[in-house]
Motif scaffolding. Structure first.
Motif, PDB file in Angstrom:
ATOM      1  N   UNK A 186       0.824  -1.207   0.000  1.00 26.31           N
ATOM      2  CA  UNK A 186       0.000   0.000   0.000  1.00 26.31           C
ATOM      3  C   UNK A 186       0.858   1.258   0.000  1.00 26.31           C
ATOM      4  N   UNK A 187       1.993   1.203   0.663  1.00 27.05           N
ATOM      5  CA  UNK A 187       2.908   2.348   0.694  1.00 27.05           C
ATOM      6  C   UNK A 187       3.855   2.369  -0.503  1.00 27.05           C
ATOM      7  N   UNK A 188       3.697   1.396  -1.421  1.00 35.20           N
ATOM      8  CA  UNK A 188       4.504   1.325  -2.648  1.00 35.20           C
ATOM      9  C   UNK A 188       6.003   1.251  -2.338  1.00 35.20           C
ATOM     10  N   UNK A 189       6.340   0.368  -1.429  1.00 35.93           N
ATOM     11  CA  UNK A 189       7.742   0.165  -1.058  1.00 35.93           C
ATOM     12  C   UNK A 189       8.303  -0.977  -1.883  1.00 35.93           C
ATOM     13  N   UNK A 190       9.409  -0.757  -2.563  1.00 30.93           N
ATOM     14  CA  UNK A 190      10.030  -1.787  -3.382  1.00 30.93           C
ATOM     15  C   UNK A 190      10.673  -2.853  -2.508  1.00 30.93           C
ATOM     16  N   UNK A 191      11.024  -3.984  -3.116  1.00 26.97           N
ATOM     17  CA  UNK A 191      11.664  -5.065  -2.373  1.00 26.97           C
ATOM     18  C   UNK A 191      13.011  -4.626  -1.804  1.00 26.97           C
ATOM     19  N   UNK A 192      13.756  -3.871  -2.586  1.00 31.75           N
ATOM     20  CA  UNK A 192      15.072  -3.405  -2.114  1.00 31.75           C
ATOM     21  C   UNK A 192      14.920  -2.471  -0.908  1.00 31.75           C
ATOM     22  N   UNK A 193      13.984  -1.516  -1.004  1.00 37.95           N
ATOM     23  CA  UNK A 193      13.774  -0.597   0.116  1.00 37.95           C
ATOM     24  C   UNK A 193      13.160  -1.309   1.315  1.00 37.95           C
ATOM     25  N   UNK A 194      12.318  -2.311   1.054  1.00 42.53           N
ATOM     26  CA  UNK A 194      11.739  -3.080   2.164  1.00 42.53           C
ATOM     27  C   UNK A 194      12.833  -3.802   2.935  1.00 42.53           C
ATOM     28  N   UNK A 195      13.833  -4.319   2.216  1.00 42.15           N
ATOM     29  CA  UNK A 195      14.957  -4.981   2.881  1.00 42.15           C
ATOM     30  C   UNK A 195      15.707  -4.007   3.783  1.00 42.15           C
ATOM     31  N   UNK A 196      15.958  -2.808   3.280  1.00 40.97           N
ATOM     32  CA  UNK A 196      16.656  -1.812   4.088  1.00 40.97           C
ATOM     33  C   UNK A 196      15.840  -1.435   5.317  1.00 40.97           C
ATOM     34  N   UNK A 197      14.533  -1.246   5.147  1.00 41.32           N
ATOM     35  CA  UNK A 197      13.681  -0.839   6.279  1.00 41.32           C
ATOM     36  C   UNK A 197      13.654  -1.922   7.350  1.00 41.32           C
ATOM     37  N   UNK A 198      13.510  -3.183   6.923  1.00 42.01           N
ATOM     38  CA  UNK A 198      13.434  -4.266   7.896  1.00 42.01           C
ATOM     39  C   UNK A 198      14.747  -4.431   8.661  1.00 42.01           C
ATOM     40  N   UNK A 199      15.879  -4.326   7.963  1.00 39.09           N
ATOM     41  CA  UNK A 199      17.180  -4.443   8.644  1.00 39.09           C
ATOM     42  C   UNK A 199      17.363  -3.307   9.641  1.00 39.09           C
ATOM     43  N   UNK A 200      17.002  -2.080   9.224  1.00 39.32           N
ATOM     44  CA  UNK A 200      17.138  -0.939  10.134  1.00 39.32           C
ATOM     45  C   UNK A 200      16.195  -1.077  11.330  1.00 39.32           C
ATOM     46  N   UNK A 201      14.999  -1.629  11.100  1.00 43.53           N
ATOM     47  CA  UNK A 201      14.040  -1.821  12.200  1.00 43.53           C
ATOM     48  C   UNK A 201      14.556  -2.846  13.200  1.00 43.53           C
ATOM     49  N   UNK A 202      15.125  -3.943  12.700  1.00 38.98           N
ATOM     50  CA  UNK A 202      15.667  -4.965  13.592  1.00 38.98           C
ATOM     51  C   UNK A 202      16.812  -4.412  14.428  1.00 38.98           C
ATOM     52  N   UNK A 203      17.676  -3.622  13.790  1.00 36.04           N
ATOM     53  CA  UNK A 203      18.789  -3.032  14.539  1.00 36.04           C
ATOM     54  C   UNK A 203      18.282  -2.042  15.578  1.00 36.04           C
ATOM     55  N   UNK A 204      17.210  -1.292  15.241  1.00 31.44           N
ATOM     56  CA  UNK A 204      16.657  -0.333  16.201  1.00 31.44           C
ATOM     57  C   UNK A 204      16.052  -1.038  17.405  1.00 31.44           C
ATOM     58  N   UNK A 205      15.575  -2.260  17.216  1.00 32.35           N
ATOM     59  CA  UNK A 205      15.005  -3.047  18.311  1.00 32.35           C
ATOM     60  C   UNK A 205      16.054  -3.906  19.017  1.00 32.35           C
ATOM     61  N   UNK A 206      17.337  -3.664  18.695  1.00 33.28           N
ATOM     62  CA  UNK A 206      18.449  -4.426  19.306  1.00 33.28           C
ATOM     63  C   UNK A 206      18.344  -5.917  18.999  1.00 33.28           C
ATOM     64  N   UNK A 207      17.896  -6.243  17.791  1.00 34.07           N
ATOM     65  CA  UNK A 207      17.815  -7.624  17.328  1.00 34.07           C
ATOM     66  C   UNK A 207      18.882  -7.863  16.279  1.00 34.07           C
ATOM     67  N   UNK A 208      19.318  -9.094  16.155  1.00 33.26           N
ATOM     68  CA  UNK A 208      20.363  -9.452  15.204  1.00 33.26           C
ATOM     69  C   UNK A 208      19.735  -9.745  13.844  1.00 33.26           C
ATOM     70  N   UNK A 209      19.974  -8.929  12.803  1.00 34.81           N
ATOM     71  CA  UNK A 209      19.394  -9.188  11.476  1.00 34.81           C
ATOM     72  C   UNK A 209      19.823 -10.520  10.883  1.00 34.81           C
ATOM     73  N   UNK A 210      20.999 -11.064  11.340  1.00 37.72           N
ATOM     74  CA  UNK A 210      21.467 -12.337  10.797  1.00 37.72           C
ATOM     75  C   UNK A 210      20.551 -13.498  11.170  1.00 37.72           C
ATOM     76  N   UNK A 211      19.690 -13.301  12.153  1.00 33.70           N
ATOM     77  CA  UNK A 211      18.805 -14.370  12.582  1.00 33.70           C
ATOM     78  C   UNK A 211      17.465 -14.371  11.837  1.00 33.70           C
ATOM     79  N   UNK A 212      17.233 -13.369  10.973  1.00 33.70           N
ATOM     80  CA  UNK A 212      15.929 -13.227  10.322  1.00 33.70           C
ATOM     81  C   UNK A 212      16.081 -13.344   8.809  1.00 33.70           C
ATOM     82  N   UNK A 213      14.986 -13.705   8.166  1.00 33.07           N
ATOM     83  CA  UNK A 213      14.950 -13.836   6.708  1.00 33.07           C
ATOM     84  C   UNK A 213      14.652 -12.466   6.104  1.00 33.07           C
ATOM     85  N   UNK A 214      15.713 -11.779   5.733  1.00 34.43           N
ATOM     86  CA  UNK A 214      15.555 -10.435   5.174  1.00 34.43           C
ATOM     87  C   UNK A 214      16.250 -10.307   3.824  1.00 34.43           C
TER      88      UNK A 214
END
Length: 531
Positions: free
Chosen positions: A255-283
């Motif tokens: 709905x927000x017209x976010x591309x796959x590449x930008x979605x990857x960046x947003x999810x990685x930045x969100x995980x880091x902001x929550x003090x989570x390890x991005x290496x543990x998630x499918x991103x």
């Protein structure tokens, strides 16, 4: 330029005004009208092909020359049509070859002069699309009489640049294949955990290559990255085992017209902001792309399964066109809103984009939408406005849709438009008719409107007009009913204005109340003055 094909030609093979057929176009210039016609006639008379097949074969040969010259060309079908028109012109002159009048001779002379001109199949804006000035100058010269200039040898510098570009494209394709290979999902959690722990040298190289592409920096600059930079590279395209993307999040990204590449960046930045390890998630970008496609299909299927209509249930299909902003900037597109109603239920089927608002385009859009939802056999009626694109007896959307469905449907024209036709009949009877698009009485009123005192108006009570026609009980019932309706939500503002206008006329509403209801001073008094 030679036109001989290497095969001995006889005089009886000579073409009227053109010359001898040739089996191949040669030379270092762009083909002329004569060359193209000679090649066409070889395919027609020697190879024994049809005009369309001969033209297609000839045009493909012509495209080779234009491709070498690096000039953007028209679509193949447009070029074929142009050659067919040239052949038809020659056929018309051939039929008049025995005429000796001065007019006929002038036509022959003009055609012969045109034969040596360029057979121009360049795009309309070819000069704007071309980047090299040499190519632009060559096209301009070829369009002149005599077609001065010729194609030189191979540009080694440009060829080298194209070779490097092709190598980069190949390397990018290989990286994408590797990413898809590493991102394949498996149901075996043990293998996934084992794959996570085994950080091989190939994985490390692949992650660095992907991070280079992500950050758009040259490979030479990343040969020896620092510790922090290397870690950031690996995080950008990490592959873990925990899911982070669900259907709701996928719908929000769409709905927000976010591309796959930008979605990857947003999810990685969100995980880091929550003090989570991005290496543990499918991103991974590729994995997110496949997951989002899967969620879209599930979401669509959910809605398709939701519409479960019995075959005997009468369904009415509604449609209407609207010019709306497109996905690209500064672009507008025609969309058709398609919905159905059955019983007390309504369902929006879609709003596809059409090339135009013609009856054929609308009928095709409605039919394909009904097919997608599995509803062509349940539709019994159609609701539409009274525009000619819908009601035309030959090319109207209603007639065409009935032909596609193979049966007749009940026509339910929009009541709003139908009542406009009835109102026009009443107006013509009382006020007189006119053939012009604008009525004089309205034009005079528009001119006098700024001079009217909008604060002064008379209601139906002031001259006892209402009391003469209606009883006090009827007036009280109308007032109570309309005041109740006025508190409800209305799909159109003119419905609300009609209710307020009636209440003003019966003396139950004044201009101050209208101001409180609508927030627009003198809105209803203006309407009353118009009446």
């Amino acid at each position: 330029m030679a036109f001989t094909s290497g095969v001995q030609s006889r005089n009886k093979d000579k073409l009227f005004l053109v010359g001898y057929p040739i089996h191949q176009i040669t030379g270092c210039k762009l083909p002329s009208n004569r060359q193209v016609l000679c090649a066409l006639f070889y395919n027609l008379r020697t190879v024994k092909l049809t005009v369309r097949e001969s033209a297609k074969l000839t045009i493909r040969e012509v495209f080779i020359f234009w491709g070498k010259a690096r000039i953007p060309t028209k679509h193949e079908q447009d070029a074929i049509t142009k050659l067919e028109k040239l052949h038809a012109e020659w056929r018309s002159l051939q039929k008049d070859r025995k005429k000796t009048s001065e007019t006929a001779k002038n036509k022959f002379r003009q055609f012969v002069e045109k034969l040596n001109d360029l057979f121009d199949i360049a795009q309309q804006d070819a000069l704007a699309l071309m980047k090299l000035e040499e190519d632009k100058a060559f096209l301009v010269k070829q369009r002149q009489k005599g077609r001065p200039g010729s194609m030189a040898g191979v540009d080694l510098k440009l060829s080298r640049a194209e070779e490097i570009k092709a190598q980069k494209e190949l390397a990018k394709m290989n990286r994408q294949i590797q990413e898809e290979t590493f991102d394949i999902e498996t149901d075996d959690e043990d293998k996934l955990e084992e794959g996570k722990e085994e950080d091989t040298e190939e994985d490390s190289i692949y992650q660095e290559l992907e991070s280079l592409e992500e950050m758009d920096i040259p490979e030479e600059a990343a040969e020896d990255p620092g510790p922090s930079e290397s870690k950031r590279m690996k995080v950008s395209f990490a592959r873990g085992v925990k899911e982070i993307l669900n259907m709701k999040l996928s719908i929000v990204l769409d709905r927000c017209k976010v591309s796959d590449r930008n979605a990857t960046r947003i999810l990685i930045a969100t995980l880091e902001a929550l003090n989570l390890d991005p290496l543990e998630y499918k991103v991974s970008k590729t994995l997110l792309h496949s997951r989002r496609q899967m969620f879209r299909e599930q979401y669509t299927k959910k809605f398709l399964d939701k519409v479960n209509i019995p075959e005997k249930e009468p369904v009415v299909v509604h449609w209407d066109g609207k010019l709306l902003p497109g996905v690209l900037k500064h672009e507008q597109c025609e969309r058709i809103a398609i919905a159905i109603s059955y019983g007390e239920k309504e369902q929006l089927l879609g709003f596809p984009v059409t090339a135009s608002s013609s009856g054929e385009e609308q009928a095709v859009a409605v039919y394909e939408c009904l097919q997608e939802w599995g509803l062509p056999n349940t539709v019994k009626a159609m609701c539409f406005d009274t525009a000619a694109s819908n009601t035309g007896r030959l090319k109207g959307a209603c007639v065409l849709l009935e032909q596609m469905l193979g049966r007749e449907l009940l026509h339910l024209a929009c009541r709003h438009h139908i009542l406009e036709i009835v109102l026009r009949g009443v107006f013509d009877t009382k006020m007189g008719s006119t053939t012009g698009p604008h009525r004089d009485i309205f034009k005079r009123f528009l001119t006098a409107w700024p001079k009217i005192d909008k604060g002064k108006y008379d209601t139906g009570i002031s001259d006892n007009l209402i009391q003469k026609q209606l009883t006090p009980e009827v007036i009280a019932n109308v007032t109570a009913e309309f005041e109740t309706k006025l508190t409800e939500s209305h799909p159109r503002d003119d419905y609300k204005e009609l209710l307020q206008l009636v209440l003003i006329f019966v003396g139950s509403l004044d201009g101050n109340v209208c101001y409180l209801l609508s927030g627009k001073p003198f809105q209803q008094t203006e309407i009353l003055s118009r009446r």
